[in-house]
Design an enzyme around this catalytic site. Sequence first.
Site, PDB file in Angstrom:
ATOM      1  N   LYS A  79     -31.228 143.234  -8.574  1.00 30.39           N
ATOM      2  CA  LYS A  79     -32.351 143.833  -9.433  1.00 30.39           C
ATOM      3  C   LYS A  79     -32.222 144.082 -10.746  1.00 30.39           C
ATOM      4  O   LYS A  79     -31.040 144.145 -11.170  1.00 30.39           O
ATOM      5  CB  LYS A  79     -32.543 145.332  -8.539  1.00 30.39           C
ATOM      6  CG  LYS A  79     -33.934 145.901  -8.684  1.00 30.39           C
ATOM      7  CD  LYS A  79     -34.772 145.526  -7.584  1.00 30.39           C
ATOM      8  CE  LYS A  79     -36.209 145.907  -7.714  1.00 30.39           C
ATOM      9  NZ  LYS A  79     -37.131 145.940  -6.559  1.00 30.39           N
ATOM     10  N   GLY A 179     -53.849 154.196   3.557  1.00 31.35           N
ATOM     11  CA  GLY A 179     -53.835 153.287   2.410  1.00 31.35           C
ATOM     12  C   GLY A 179     -54.501 151.874   2.752  1.00 31.35           C
ATOM     13  O   GLY A 179     -54.020 151.503   3.686  1.00 31.35           O
ATOM     14  N   GLY A 181     -55.214 149.591   0.482  1.00 34.40           N
ATOM     15  CA  GLY A 181     -55.245 148.960  -0.754  1.00 34.40           C
ATOM     16  C   GLY A 181     -54.826 147.422  -0.482  1.00 34.40           C
ATOM     17  O   GLY A 181     -55.488 146.821   0.557  1.00 34.40           O
ATOM     18  N   VAL A 183     -52.300 145.640   0.936  1.00 37.78           N
ATOM     19  CA  VAL A 183     -51.789 145.437   2.099  1.00 37.78           C
ATOM     20  C   VAL A 183     -52.545 145.937   3.135  1.00 37.78           C
ATOM     21  O   VAL A 183     -52.903 145.465   3.972  1.00 37.78           O
ATOM     22  CB  VAL A 183     -50.136 145.638   2.093  1.00 37.78           C
ATOM     23  CG1 VAL A 183     -49.706 145.247   3.668  1.00 37.78           C
ATOM     24  CG2 VAL A 183     -49.611 145.238   1.076  1.00 37.78           C
TER      25      VAL A 183
END
Length: 366
Positions: A79, A179, A181, A183
Amino acid sequence: MLFETLATTGHEEVVFCHNKEAGLKAIIAIHNSVLGPALGGLRMWPYRSEQEAVADVLRLSRGMTYKNAVAGLNLGGGKAVIIGDPAKDKSEALFRAFGRFVESLNGRYITAEDVGIDVNDMEWVFRETSFVTGVHQVHGGSGDPSPFTAYGTLQGLMAALNARFGDEEVGRFSYAVQGAGHVGMEFIKLLREQGAKVYVTDINKDLVDRAVDEHGCIAVGLDEIYDVDADVYSPCALGGTVNEQTLPRLKCKVICGAANNQLADDAIGDEVTRRGIYYAPDYAVNAGGVMNISLEIDGYNRERAMRMMRTIYHNVSRIFEIARRDNIPTYKAADRMAEERIAAIGRLRLPHLGVPAPSFHGRRGS
Ligand code: NAD
């Protein structure tokens, strides 16, 4: 002090990247590269201190080792973070300076988009290095991962239903989806296509209206989502929503959704198991995004991507098997599965066996 931390976290390499003119202060962490080059996103965030940035990059890169390993990818975990405000501090020079550091690692770290970064930023990074995924589709990028993540979540769900009920017929069960959104909406669509009863909530009322009007969901209030009588609770918004306050209210038998870090902490994960709820570990279920970008490495292909998403069914099934075998919660079983795979593949790569670790030579055709 930092080396002491690295001794506990097991990181292989941490690179501090500095370019005064470009205003770049970034850290790249490679946690584990036994399975292959370390793939993980670049995050830009106005960290309050360097220590906070270091802690974040160490935590996130370690998480990527586990996620990539469970996903069955030949990739390790890494990362990167840039210390800065994405609203104010972005520039071509900043991202190109970062790209040069990625290039200097010669493929040991492959970068991608994360919080605070968009496809335009990646275009600058791409000017300096080919060790990058998540660029625009014209450069062989894979585009919006959300539909893939939703499809992968459906595969994880079927595995969880099978483990809990011995029946993976999605349409026979009811769902509380938090949610709607990128996805969540795709996931709702897939559930409704199979005739499932779906309760939905979102802080954005327009999205709830769309879920009701276009997909025939039942709207519930933001807090009410924890009380509905649904077989499956599906967090597709924020992390930490399975916690001390919400868990006693949940009536579900299965938790499976796309959100990251769904369990508030490990103790909650233990309590979920104690209550007989089957939790499909988030990072195994939502691996669609990373699977998708991993395919950019040797030339993206949508068909291969869909095929790869279906492996999530087997990964999640295997996690439930390990949990049963070792009598442990599934969140621990997922980690164990990752560690077992890294150990097994690591043994194959012992030099005396003459099997070299896979290498990455940059984006094909670039
Ligand atoms: P998104 O921002 O498009 O959707 C999140 C939705 O949640 C938004 O519509 C938002 O209004 C809603 N929301 C926020 N707080 C809420 C609350 N308290 N109650 C109800 N709804 C709330 O994000 P996304 O790309 O759909 O990702 C959803 C989750 O899945 C995130 O946790 C993300 O980290 C994770 N994830 C996404 C992908 C991907 O491919 N996009 C891959 C892996 C993991």
